[in-house]
Design an enzyme around this catalytic site. Structure first.
Site, short mmCIF file in Angstrom:
data_model
loop_
_atom_site.label_atom_id
_atom_site.label_comp_id
_atom_site.label_asym_id
_atom_site.label_seq_id
_atom_site.Cartn_x
_atom_site.Cartn_y
_atom_site.Cartn_z
N ASP A 45 -10.21 -5.52 -3.32
CA ASP A 45 -9.61 -4.45 -2.51
C ASP A 45 -10.51 -3.21 -2.59
OD1 ASP A 45 -7.97 -2.32 -1.56
OD2 ASP A 45 -6.17 -3.44 -2.14
N SER B 224 0.84 -1.20 0.00
CA SER B 224 0.00 0.00 0.00
C SER B 224 0.88 1.26 0.00
CB SER B 224 -0.97 -0.04 1.18
OG SER B 224 -1.97 0.94 1.07
N HIS C 173 -7.38 -6.00 0.84
CA HIS C 173 -6.20 -5.15 1.02
C HIS C 173 -5.31 -5.58 2.19
CE1 HIS C 173 -4.09 -1.46 -0.03
NE2 HIS C 173 -4.06 -1.08 1.24
#
Length: 278
Positions: free
Chosen positions: A225, A149, A258
């Site tokens: 996600d 991320s 995620h």
């Protein structure tokens, strides 16, 4: 340089260690974690840096990713820094979860007051490798970097800007074009001000569009996600790599979100990708 050992744990015949030290770049205490594989008892080993995402600490990866077993097999040292300075408190640094504490975005801040301490790019690329080298167990000529991320963004930027330093790079669900998403725009405005030229130095899609990266990039992205469309934008990285002729292996993983269940599922693939080049 003085390192303080916070804790040490036996792990897959290697050692999991947590340290703190006074950082020159960040002008405050910083923390990081190291997994030292069993092979380092007899010879220096390649080192792989992991940059974590928003709200994470130096512990998150080592606890949740399930990386040590395979790293021990492959003889890879794993290093994970914290995601921001924490001891030097600044006004408003805990006002939101996506800026300030736990959200350093791996940039060298130029805007006040953040420029006093938020120098995560230089910390990761310069100071931390010197600290790791001082332990005497790693090979400085065999460094790789990956992340998740915000940390995926950081890993890509560090590798693209320092191709001679990092021999391998990969990312899980990276913020691939931060200049074009709310997370990146908020962070860059706060840390770097209004200069979009400075922003572009920390945008992987902008960087790779301008300059071909000579090594293959591995990116895994979950199709479930919740941040995919608004924040992550892997299609922009894919287009930029195509523009410069950079080899990007972008894998869309069906049904994955995620979090660290996703990361741990594909961790072995990433470690083997790095081992191949390190």
């Amino acid at each position: 340089m003085t390192l303080t050992k916070i804790s040490e744990h036996r792990c897959f015949d290697g050692t999991q260690v947590f340290y703190s030290h006074e950082s020159v770049e960040c002008r405050t205490e910083m923390r990081f974690s190291v997994f030292v594989p069993p092979q380092a008892q007899s010879q220096p080993v390649p080192v792989l840096y992991y940059l974590a995402g928003l709200t994470c600490t130096e512990e998150t990866f080592m606890i949740k990713a399930g990386a040590q077993r395979v790293a021990a097999q492959l003889g890879l040292m794993l290093v994970a820094p914290d995601t921001s300075p924490r001891k030097a408190r600044l006004p408003g640094d805990d006002a939101s979860w996506d800026f300030g504490l736990g959200a350093g975005f791996y940039v060298d801040a130029t805007a006040a007051p953040w420029s006093q301490h938020y120098r995560m790019y230089s910390y990761v690329t310069r100071e931390l490798p010197e600290v790791i080298a001082s332990l005497g167990k790693s090979r400085a000529d065999r460094q790789g970097i990956f992340g998740h991320s915000m940390g995926g963004h950081g890993a890509l930027v560090c590798a693209l800007r320092n191709p001679d330093q990092y021999r391998s790079v990969s990312a899980f669900a990276p913020i691939a074009a931060p200049m074009q998403c709310p997370w990146g725009q908020k962070a860059f405005t706060g840390y770097l001000g209004a200069d979009h030229g400075a922003w572009s130095q920390y945008d992987a899609s902008a960087l790779v569009a301008r300059q071909r990266y000579e090594r293959p990039i591995l990116v895994d992205q979950g199709t479930a996600d919740k941040f995919l469309t608004e924040q992550l934008k892997p299609e922009l990285l894919e287009a930029a790599c195509r523009q410069s002729g950079t080899t990007l292996r972008l894998r869309h993983q069906a049904g994955y979100d995620h979090g660290y269940y996703f990361i741990s599922t594909f961790m072995e693939d990433h470690l083997r990708h790095h081992a191949q080049h390190l």
